[in-house]
Design a protein around this motif. Structure first.
Motif, mmCIF file in Angstrom:
data_model
loop_
_atom_site.group_PDB
_atom_site.id
_atom_site.type_symbol
_atom_site.label_atom_id
_atom_site.label_comp_id
_atom_site.label_asym_id
_atom_site.label_seq_id
_atom_site.Cartn_x
_atom_site.Cartn_y
_atom_site.Cartn_z
ATOM 1 N N PRO A 161 -6.890 -19.116 10.895
ATOM 2 C CA PRO A 161 -6.322 -20.443 11.199
ATOM 3 C C PRO A 161 -5.290 -20.901 10.186
ATOM 4 N N ALA A 162 -5.345 -20.374 8.967
ATOM 5 C CA ALA A 162 -4.358 -20.760 7.957
ATOM 6 C C ALA A 162 -2.963 -20.262 8.310
ATOM 7 N N LYS A 163 -2.884 -19.254 9.166
ATOM 8 C CA LYS A 163 -1.591 -18.683 9.564
ATOM 9 C C LYS A 163 -1.121 -19.212 10.919
ATOM 10 N N GLY A 164 -1.830 -20.161 11.454
ATOM 11 C CA GLY A 164 -1.475 -20.719 12.754
ATOM 12 C C GLY A 164 -2.714 -20.914 13.598
ATOM 13 N N VAL A 165 -2.981 -22.161 13.921
ATOM 14 C CA VAL A 165 -4.215 -22.501 14.635
ATOM 15 C C VAL A 165 -4.087 -22.187 16.127
ATOM 16 N N VAL A 166 -5.124 -21.538 16.670
ATOM 17 C CA VAL A 166 -5.285 -21.337 18.115
ATOM 18 C C VAL A 166 -6.697 -21.818 18.462
ATOM 19 N N TYR A 167 -6.806 -22.629 19.487
ATOM 20 C CA TYR A 167 -8.111 -23.199 19.829
ATOM 21 C C TYR A 167 -8.153 -23.484 21.318
ATOM 22 N N PHE A 168 -9.288 -23.979 21.786
ATOM 23 C CA PHE A 168 -9.437 -24.344 23.194
ATOM 24 C C PHE A 168 -9.326 -25.862 23.319
ATOM 25 N N PRO A 169 -8.278 -26.361 23.973
ATOM 26 C CA PRO A 169 -8.074 -27.809 24.061
ATOM 27 C C PRO A 169 -9.155 -28.478 24.898
ATOM 28 N N HIS A 170 -9.335 -29.764 24.654
ATOM 29 C CA HIS A 170 -10.471 -30.476 25.234
ATOM 30 C C HIS A 170 -10.423 -30.580 26.752
ATOM 31 N N GLN A 171 -9.242 -30.762 27.329
ATOM 32 C CA GLN A 171 -9.164 -30.869 28.790
ATOM 33 C C GLN A 171 -7.924 -30.157 29.316
ATOM 34 N N VAL A 172 -8.161 -29.271 30.280
ATOM 35 C CA VAL A 172 -7.074 -28.584 30.972
ATOM 36 C C VAL A 172 -7.244 -28.820 32.465
ATOM 37 N N LYS A 173 -6.221 -29.369 33.088
ATOM 38 C CA LYS A 173 -6.252 -29.648 34.527
ATOM 39 C C LYS A 173 -5.863 -28.388 35.299
ATOM 40 N N VAL A 174 -6.660 -28.084 36.325
ATOM 41 C CA VAL A 174 -6.392 -26.924 37.170
ATOM 42 C C VAL A 174 -5.845 -27.384 38.511
ATOM 43 N N THR A 175 -4.711 -26.839 38.886
ATOM 44 C CA THR A 175 -4.251 -26.984 40.260
ATOM 45 C C THR A 175 -4.696 -25.732 40.994
ATOM 46 N N GLU A 176 -5.665 -25.903 41.877
ATOM 47 C CA GLU A 176 -6.215 -24.736 42.580
ATOM 48 C C GLU A 176 -5.292 -24.283 43.696
ATOM 49 N N THR A 177 -5.207 -22.982 43.871
ATOM 50 C CA THR A 177 -4.556 -22.397 45.035
ATOM 51 C C THR A 177 -5.617 -21.643 45.820
ATOM 52 N N SER A 178 -5.278 -21.216 46.990
ATOM 53 C CA SER A 178 -6.225 -20.476 47.819
ATOM 54 C C SER A 178 -5.782 -19.022 47.948
ATOM 55 N N LYS A 179 -6.710 -18.133 47.710
ATOM 56 C CA LYS A 179 -6.469 -16.703 47.849
ATOM 57 C C LYS A 179 -7.782 -16.070 48.285
ATOM 58 N N ASN A 180 -7.722 -15.142 49.204
ATOM 59 C CA ASN A 180 -8.948 -14.560 49.767
ATOM 60 C C ASN A 180 -9.852 -15.636 50.374
ATOM 61 N N ASP A 181 -9.227 -16.689 50.893
ATOM 62 C CA ASP A 181 -9.965 -17.816 51.479
ATOM 63 C C ASP A 181 -10.920 -18.461 50.480
ATOM 64 N N ALA A 182 -10.527 -18.452 49.221
ATOM 65 C CA ALA A 182 -11.360 -19.034 48.165
ATOM 66 C C ALA A 182 -10.457 -19.592 47.073
ATOM 67 N N GLY A 183 -11.030 -20.424 46.205
ATOM 68 C CA GLY A 183 -10.262 -21.058 45.149
ATOM 69 C C GLY A 183 -9.802 -20.091 44.076
ATOM 70 N N ALA A 184 -8.574 -20.309 43.617
ATOM 71 C CA ALA A 184 -8.009 -19.506 42.533
ATOM 72 C C ALA A 184 -7.287 -20.430 41.566
ATOM 73 N N ILE A 185 -7.191 -20.023 40.306
ATOM 74 C CA ILE A 185 -6.459 -20.807 39.318
ATOM 75 C C ILE A 185 -4.971 -20.709 39.621
ATOM 76 N N GLY A 186 -4.361 -21.885 39.817
ATOM 77 C CA GLY A 186 -2.918 -21.933 39.982
ATOM 78 C C GLY A 186 -2.288 -22.397 38.688
ATOM 79 N N LYS A 187 -1.774 -23.596 38.678
ATOM 80 C CA LYS A 187 -1.162 -24.164 37.484
ATOM 81 C C LYS A 187 -2.225 -24.698 36.530
ATOM 82 N N LEU A 188 -2.007 -24.503 35.239
ATOM 83 C CA LEU A 188 -2.860 -25.057 34.194
ATOM 84 C C LEU A 188 -2.052 -26.029 33.363
ATOM 85 N N GLU A 189 -2.591 -27.217 33.130
ATOM 86 C CA GLU A 189 -1.880 -28.246 32.378
ATOM 87 C C GLU A 189 -2.816 -28.895 31.367
#
Length: 665
Positions: free
Chosen positions: A293-321
Motif C-alpha cells: 500500500p505504500a507504493k499505491g493503495v488498491v482496495y475495494f470501495p464501499h459501494q459499486v452500482k451494477v447495471t445488469e445486462t441479460s445474457k443466457n436469459d440471466a443477469g450479467a454484470i454490465g456497467k460498474l460505477e
C-alpha cells in the motif's frame, strides 16, 4: 457421549418457556451483510456448539421438538438449519445478483448454459450425486447485492409432488401422526425469485455470503463417503476418491452443495480480483501478492452500482460505477474473515502438514484447479496471481490484511478507525467493528499459521507454521483489544458504542456493542492465550447480563424495549457461544451469570422469543421441522415461524431474517 450440565437447566428452561418477547417487524427487507453474519454465528452456535457441550447429534430429529432438551433442539436444529436455509434462499433461489452462467469461470469455459450444465454434472459426479436430483430452476449467483426484497415476485408452485406419513411432536408438545406433502417448489426453484434489489456491490455483503459458503463448504467437503452406501468416512489420503469406492464429500447430497458453494465462492473471488480493485480513480486495478500500500493503495470501495445486462436469459454484470469510494472497516473485517477461512480451506502450501486430505482432494486439479508451484512455497515474494481457489484466497487475503493495517490502523492511538478516503483516516472508532475485527484477525492468524479454522477455530492446536503475517496479526490483536479495555470501557463496566479520537466516548452503550465486545475479547484470548482478555470478557458479560437481561422478554434490552437488527442477533449468538465454551465458570469461579445451565436457558428464551418470535420471517420444508400437511395451517410445527408461502407479501417470503424489529416485554 454423556450429557452433563445441560440436563440440569430446569430452572432456566422454565424461565425460557414463561418469558416471551413481543416482536414487531419494522423492516421486512433483507440485508446481506448483517444477515449472513448472523447466520454464520447461528451456524457455529448450532450443531457445533451443542456437540461441544456433550450432545450426540444422532439423537436430534427435526420432527421431535425440544428433544432431547429445548436447548439442544434450539441450537442443533433451529439455529443450525435456519442458517443453511437462508444461504440457499439467497444463493440458489433469489435471483438477486449476476448468474453463475455469466461469471468469469463459465466465460472461460465458453460462456453458455450448456457449458455450465456440463460443469454442474462434473461436480455432481465427483461426489456421486445423481444428476436427476439436482434441483431444477436454480439461479446460482456469482455474488449478491447488498439488500433486497425477499418477498416472492410471483405465485409459488405448491402443487404436491409426493408425500409421506410422519409422527411429529410440535413445539407446543402435541404429538400426532400426519400425512405430509412435498411441494413442487421443493424440487424446482423457478417460482422462488425475489421482488427486487438495490443492485449495489458492497464488500461486506460479498464477504457475508462468502463466509456462509466457505463455512458450509468446509463442513460438507471435510470428509469422504462410501459411494455405494453414502456412509461418511474420514479421508485417509488425498487420493482416496480415486479408488473407485469413495467419493468427495461427507455424503453425496452434502458434497454436491459443497461443490456448488465452492464454485460460487471462486467466482466472486475472481470478480473481486479482476474487476473490483480500486486505486481511487478506476476499477479493475491490478492486485498482486507483492502488493504494498505504500507504493499505491488498491482496495475495494464501499459501494459499486451494477447495471445488469441479460445474457443466457440471466443477469450479467454490465456497467460498474463507484458511488461510494471510501474504504470502510466493516467491509474490511467482513472480507478478511471469509478470505482467511477460504485460504485455510484451499491451502496447498507444502509446509502445511495439518491440511485435511479431503480438502487436498478437492483442489488437486479435479474438480477444482490446483495452485501453481510458486504459490505452494509459502513465500509471498515469489507468489503469483492466479484464478485457482488458493491463489485467489492468497492474493485477496494479503491485500485485505495489509489494507486493514495501512488504511484503518491509527498507530498513535493504537486502534482501527471506521473509514479511509483519499489518504485520510476518519477519527471515529465503532466498538462493534473494532471488536469483530479481532475475530477476523484471529482467523487470519490461524489460517496463516496453519491452525484449524471453521468449526475448530476455538481449538488451541499445535503451531504448524510461524509466519510473519501471523505475528503481525497477533500484534494487531493485542493493540486493538487493549484499546477496547482502556479507552472504550465505561465506568459502569459496559463499553461505549464508540469513540472520537481526542474526544469523548459516544453516549450510547448498546446491547450490540456489549456482546460484540464479549465476542471480540474472547477471540483475543483464544489468539493470545492472555487471560486478561478472558477476565475482561467475563466481567463484561456479567455486567451486560445484570444491566440488560429482561426476564419478562427473555432477552437483553436497554429498557423495556429495543431495536434489534441481524447485527444484534449475530453479536448475541456469538457472545453466548463464547460464554458457554470459553468464559463459563471453571474451578473456583462462581459467577451466577456464567453458569452453563443459566446460559443454555437464556439461549432458548432469546432464540425462541426474538428469532422464532418474528425476526426469522419464514422456514423451509423439512430440516427445521416444518411440514406441509393438508388442512393443518401454515405453521405445522407450531414454533411461530410460518412456511414460505404464508409469510407475508402477496406470494410469500423467503426463509430469511428481517432487517429490523422492535423487541419489547
Amino acid at each position: 457421549m454423556k450429557k452433563t450440565a445441560l440436563v440440569q437447566g430446569i430452572t432456566l428452561a422454565l424461565l425460557g418457556s414463561a418469558a416471551h418477547a413481543a416482536v414487531k417487524v419494522e423492516d421486512a427487507s433483507f440485508h446481506t451483510a448483517a444477515s449472513m453474519l448472523a447466520y454464520t454465528e447461528f451456524e457455529l452456535s448450532g450443531e457445533p456448539l451443542a456437540e461441544a457441550l456433550g450432545l450426540d447429534l444422532d439423537v436430534l430429529d427435526p420432527n421431535r421438538a425440544d428433544e432431547p432438551t429445548p436447548f439442544d433442539f434450539a441450537a442443533g436444529i433451529e439455529s443450525y438449519e435456519y442458517s443453511e436455509e437462508a444461504m440457499y434462499a439467497l444463493n440458489y433461489q433469489s435471483g438477486m445478483g449476476p448468474h453463475l452462467v455469466n461469471g468469469p469461470q463459465n466465460q472461460a469455459r465458453g460462456g453458455t448454459l450448456a457449458d455450465l450444465g456440463k460443469r454442474v454434472l462434473a461436480m455432481a459426479e465427483a461426489v456421486g450425486f445423481p444428476a436427476d436430483e439436482v434441483p431444477q430452476g436454480m439461479y446460482p449467483l456469482s455474488l449478491p447485492y447488498a439488500s433486497a426484497k425477499p418477498q416472492f415476485a410471483q405465485a409459488v408452485n405448491t402443487s404436491p409432488v409426493n408425500g409421506d406419513t410422519l409422527t411429529i411432536k410440535t413445539a407446543k408438545g402435541v404429538e400426532k401422526t400426519v400425512k405430509t406433502q412435498v411441494p413442487a417448489y421443493f424440487r424446482d426453484y423457478a417460482t422462488l425469485r425475489w421482488s427486487g434489489s438495490d443492485n449495489l456491490l458492497v464488500p461486506a455483503a460479498v464477504g457475508g455470503i462468502l463466509l456462509k459458503e466457505v463455512m458450509w463448504s468446509q463442513d460438507f467437503l471435510g470428509g469422504m463417503h462410501v459411494a455405494e452406501t453414502d456412509e461418511e468416512v474420514e479421508a485417509a489420503s488425498a487420493t482416496m476418491d480415486q479408488d473407485g469406492k469413495h467419493k468427495l464429500g461427507v455424503s453425496a447430497a452434502d458434497g454436491f452443495n459443497g461443490m456448488m458453494l465452492t464454485e460460487q465462492s471462486i467466482d466472486k473471488l475472481a470478480i473481486l480480483q479482476g474487476q473490483l480493485g480500486y486505486d481511487g480513480k478506476q476499477l479493475g486495478a491490478k492486485i498482486s501478492p507483492q502488493y504494498d500500500p505504500a507504493k499505491g493503495v488498491v482496495y475495494f470501495p464501499h459501494q459499486v452500482k451494477v447495471t445488469e445486462t441479460s445474457k443466457n436469459d440471466a443477469g450479467a454484470i454490465g456497467k460498474l460505477e463507484v458511488v461510494d469510494g471510501s474504504a470502510q472497516l466493516r467491509d474490511a473485517w467482513m472480507m478478511l474473515w471469509p478470505l482467511s477461512e477460504f485460504y485455510a480451506y484451499s491451502d496447498q502450501r507444502t509446509a502445511n502438514s495439518n491440511q485435511n486430505p479431503a480438502f487436498h482432494a478437492v483442489f488437486d486439479g479435479a474438480p477444482f484447479a490446483a495452485a501453481p508451484a510458486a504459490n505452494q512455497a509459502n513465500d509471498l515474494g515469489k507468489a503469483v496471481a492466479g484464478n485457482d481457489a488458493f491463489s485467489l484466497a492468497l492474493n485477496l487475503s494479503n491485500l485485505t490484511f495489509k489494507n486493514l493495517a495501512a488504511l484503518h490502523f491509527d498507530a498513535k492511538a493504537g486502534t482501527l478507525v471506521d473509514s479511509w478516503q483519499a489518504g485520510k483516516q476518519s477519527q471515529h472508532v465503532t466498538t462493534f467493528d473494532a471488536a469483530y475485527a479481532l475475530v477476523a484477525l484471529q482467523i487470519f492468524q490461524r489460517a496463516q499459521d496453519a491452525l484449524p479454522v471453521g468449526y475448530a477455530a476455538g481449538d488451541n492446536g499445535e503451531l504448524n507454521l510461524d509466519t510473519p503475517q501471523g505475528k503481525e496479526a497477533l500484534a494487531l490483536i493485542r493493540k486493538q483489544a487493549d484499546f477496547i479495555l482502556t479507552q472504550l470501557m465505561g465506568k459502569n463496566g459496559l463499553v461505549h458504542d464508540g469513540l472520537t479520537l481526542g474526544g469523548q466516548p459516544d453516549a450510547g452503550q448498546s446491547v450490540d456493542a456489549q456482546f460484540a465486545a464479549v465476542r471480540g475479547l474472547s477471540a483475543a484470548f483464544l489468539a493470545t492465550q492472555d487471560v486478561k482478555y478472558r477476565s475482561a470478557a467475563r466481567e463484561l458479560f456479567i455486567n451486560t447480563d445484570k444491566a440488560y437481561f429482561n426476564a419478562k422478554a427473555g432477552t437483553w434490552l436497554a429498557g423495556k424495549q429495543g431495536e434489534y437488527t441481524p447485527w444484534t442477533q449475530a453479536a448475541i449468538s456469538g457472545a453466548l457461544r463464547a460464554a458457554m465454551l470459553n468464559l463459563r465458570n471453571e474451578g473456583a469461579e462462581k459467577a451466577p451469570e456464567l453458569e452453563l445451565a443459566k446460559l443454555t436457558g437464556q439461549y432458548v428464551s432469546w432464540f425462541r422469543g426474538t428469532v422464532n418470535g418474528g425476526m426469522q420471517m419464514a422456514e423451509w420444508v423439512g430440516d427445521s421441522g416444518e411440514n406441509i400437511i393438508d388442512g393443518a395451517g401454515h405453521d405445522t410445527d407450531e414454533d411461530g415461524v410460518p412456511q414460505v408461502t404464508a409469510a407475508g407479501g402477496k406470494h410469500g417470503t423467503a426463509m430469511v431474517m428481517a432487517a429490523k424489529a422492535l423487541i419489547s416485554e
